[in-house]
Design a protein around this motif. Structure first.
Motif, mmCIF file in Angstrom:
data_model
loop_
_atom_site.group_PDB
_atom_site.id
_atom_site.type_symbol
_atom_site.label_atom_id
_atom_site.label_comp_id
_atom_site.label_asym_id
_atom_site.label_seq_id
_atom_site.Cartn_x
_atom_site.Cartn_y
_atom_site.Cartn_z
ATOM 1 N N VAL A 48 37.825 77.839 -41.615
ATOM 2 C CA VAL A 48 38.489 78.072 -40.325
ATOM 3 C C VAL A 48 40.053 77.386 -40.658
ATOM 4 C CG1 VAL A 48 38.910 77.990 -37.977
ATOM 5 C CG2 VAL A 48 36.861 78.721 -38.760
ATOM 6 N N ILE A 49 41.091 77.926 -40.436
ATOM 7 C CA ILE A 49 42.275 77.277 -40.712
ATOM 8 C C ILE A 49 42.554 76.537 -39.381
ATOM 9 C CG2 ILE A 49 44.684 77.572 -40.870
ATOM 10 C CD1 ILE A 49 44.176 80.003 -42.171
ATOM 11 N N ALA A 50 42.954 75.158 -39.683
ATOM 12 C CA ALA A 50 43.182 74.405 -38.594
ATOM 13 C C ALA A 50 44.666 73.649 -38.774
ATOM 14 C CB ALA A 50 42.371 73.235 -38.527
ATOM 15 N N THR A 51 45.561 73.707 -37.605
ATOM 16 C CA THR A 51 46.866 73.332 -37.689
ATOM 17 C C THR A 51 47.188 71.994 -36.629
ATOM 18 O OG1 THR A 51 47.796 74.737 -36.191
ATOM 19 C CG2 THR A 51 47.590 75.543 -38.266
ATOM 20 N N CYS A 52 46.139 71.781 -36.134
ATOM 21 C CA CYS A 52 46.274 70.624 -35.247
ATOM 22 C C CYS A 52 44.890 70.150 -34.853
ATOM 23 C CB CYS A 52 47.060 71.054 -33.870
ATOM 24 S SG CYS A 52 46.147 72.188 -32.970
ATOM 25 N N ALA A 53 45.030 68.854 -34.283
ATOM 26 C CA ALA A 53 43.719 68.090 -33.764
ATOM 27 C C ALA A 53 42.708 69.089 -32.783
ATOM 28 C CB ALA A 53 43.813 66.945 -33.098
ATOM 29 N N ASP A 54 43.493 69.762 -31.878
ATOM 30 C CA ASP A 54 42.667 70.823 -30.907
ATOM 31 C C ASP A 54 41.995 71.728 -31.763
ATOM 32 O OD1 ASP A 54 42.149 71.774 -28.223
ATOM 33 O OD2 ASP A 54 43.109 73.671 -29.075
ATOM 34 N N ASP A 55 42.718 72.236 -32.874
ATOM 35 C CA ASP A 55 41.950 73.251 -33.801
ATOM 36 C C ASP A 55 40.850 72.924 -34.407
ATOM 37 O OD1 ASP A 55 44.056 75.328 -33.281
ATOM 38 O OD2 ASP A 55 45.038 74.992 -35.023
ATOM 39 N N GLY A 103 32.718 75.687 -32.664
ATOM 40 C CA GLY A 103 32.183 76.907 -32.829
ATOM 41 C C GLY A 103 31.208 77.120 -34.063
ATOM 42 N N GLY A 104 31.181 75.950 -35.029
ATOM 43 C CA GLY A 104 30.048 76.171 -35.895
ATOM 44 C C GLY A 104 30.845 76.399 -37.239
ATOM 45 N N ALA A 105 32.157 76.209 -37.417
ATOM 46 C CA ALA A 105 32.752 76.204 -38.816
ATOM 47 C C ALA A 105 32.214 75.649 -39.840
ATOM 48 C CB ALA A 105 34.241 76.260 -38.696
ATOM 49 N N ASP A 106 32.052 75.991 -41.058
ATOM 50 C CA ASP A 106 31.590 75.255 -42.118
ATOM 51 C C ASP A 106 32.431 74.408 -42.812
ATOM 52 O OD1 ASP A 106 28.680 76.363 -41.987
ATOM 53 O OD2 ASP A 106 29.773 78.191 -42.449
ATOM 54 N N ARG A 107 33.686 75.018 -42.599
ATOM 55 C CA ARG A 107 34.715 74.031 -43.262
ATOM 56 C C ARG A 107 35.996 74.361 -42.754
ATOM 57 N NH1 ARG A 107 34.111 75.869 -48.899
ATOM 58 N NH2 ARG A 107 35.485 77.631 -48.443
ATOM 59 N N ILE A 108 36.733 73.291 -42.857
ATOM 60 C CA ILE A 108 38.227 73.481 -42.397
ATOM 61 C C ILE A 108 39.235 73.405 -43.374
ATOM 62 C CG2 ILE A 108 40.014 72.160 -40.916
ATOM 63 C CD1 ILE A 108 37.698 73.118 -39.303
ATOM 64 N N GLU A 109 40.362 74.305 -43.386
ATOM 65 C CA GLU A 109 41.456 74.486 -44.239
ATOM 66 C C GLU A 109 42.509 73.942 -43.400
ATOM 67 O OE1 GLU A 109 43.702 77.184 -47.364
ATOM 68 O OE2 GLU A 109 44.211 77.546 -45.204
ATOM 69 N N LEU A 110 43.133 72.941 -43.679
ATOM 70 C CA LEU A 110 44.028 71.974 -42.888
ATOM 71 C C LEU A 110 45.531 72.301 -43.495
ATOM 72 C CD1 LEU A 110 44.584 70.087 -40.436
ATOM 73 C CD2 LEU A 110 44.858 68.131 -42.426
ATOM 74 N N VAL A 111 46.243 72.860 -42.500
ATOM 75 C CA VAL A 111 47.777 73.233 -42.963
ATOM 76 C C VAL A 111 48.588 73.002 -41.835
ATOM 77 C CG1 VAL A 111 46.461 75.463 -44.176
ATOM 78 C CG2 VAL A 111 47.482 75.794 -42.088
ATOM 79 N N THR A 112 49.897 73.185 -42.132
ATOM 80 C CA THR A 112 51.074 73.048 -41.175
ATOM 81 C C THR A 112 51.704 74.552 -41.449
ATOM 82 O OG1 THR A 112 52.624 71.879 -39.777
ATOM 83 C CG2 THR A 112 52.672 72.041 -42.296
ATOM 84 N N GLY A 113 52.453 74.895 -40.588
ATOM 85 C CA GLY A 113 53.212 76.256 -40.761
ATOM 86 C C GLY A 113 52.419 77.376 -41.242
#
Length: 227
Positions: A5-12, A19-29
């Motif tokens: 799941v893509i995350a762009t902020c701490a709340d994400d 929700g049970g995501a297995d991995r985060i892709e951290l980006v901005t924009g």
């Protein structure tokens, strides 16, 4: 089966984990296709997430062609990712002719030694996907994020299925992203045999880049791909 799941902020990050995501892709924009996050967000993500965090390394959204100044910035950002304790990086570089930029990729991978590596959707803008896959098979890249060269993976199921077959028995995995919905997953999985799934807008309120992540939708998608 794995859900990124893509995350762009701490709340994400909190909601994707919930929700049970297995991995985060951290980006901005996110609206610009994703760029490198700030150091503060990077450190917060690693501290907040119970699952691996892979970090976008992209200094601008103008193109996937990078000059020497861009490359120096990207190498410094990879160093920050390593020091922060993230699991991996998400990179991509193309020559102006649309082929994978092997020289730039080599430099980035040298800086990333020990980190997991995803080649991002620059892959979809290469002049030939099979040629690009051949190029990437020669490098220590772990996965390719792709929509099969189309705006949505749902328009490229035959292509995605072919790429999955071509990577069987190699270190490369196909991470399918763009256009997936919970409703489309059963047919997509059956036709492509993909094992890793990438969700951005598809887990957000209103399917918008600016929407908040819905942990319940993440949970339902995770359950769907596990069935």
């Amino acid at each position: 089966m794995l859900l990124e799941v893509i995350a762009t902020c701490a709340d994400d990050i909190v909601k994707a984990n919930s929700g049970g995501a297995d991995r985060i892709e951290l980006v901005t924009g996110l609206q610009e296709g994703g760029m490198s996050p700030s150091l503060g967000l990077l450190e917060a993500a690693v501290n907040l997430s119970a699952v691996p965090v892979n970090v976008m390394i992209r200094p601008h959204s103008r193109s996937f062609h990078y000059d020497p100044d861009d490359l120096r910035i990207m190498i410094k950002d990879i160093g920050a990712v390593r020091r922060a304790g993230a699991a991996g990086i998400v990179i991509g570089a193309l020559q102006e002719n649309g082929r994978v930029d092997k020289d730039t990729l080599k430099r980035l991978l040298e800086a990333a030694e020990g980190l997991s590596v995803t080649f991002h959707r620059a892959f979809d803008e290469t002049r030939d996907l099979d040629e690009a896959l051949d190029d990437l098979l020669a490098f220590p890249v772990d996965r390719i994020l792709t929509s099969g060269g189309k705006p949505s993976v749902l328009q490229a199921m035959d292509t995605i299925g072919r790429l999955v077959k071509r990577t069987q028995g190699t270190r490369l995995r196909i991470l399918a992203g763009s256009g997936l919905t919970i409703e489309s997953l059963p047919e997509f999985i059956m036709k492509t045999e993909v094992k890793e799934f990438h969700f951005g807008r598809g887990v957000r309120a209103g399917m918008l880049a600016t929407g908040q992540i819905d942990p319940e939708l993440v949970r339902r998608i995770k359950q769907s791909i596990g069935q």
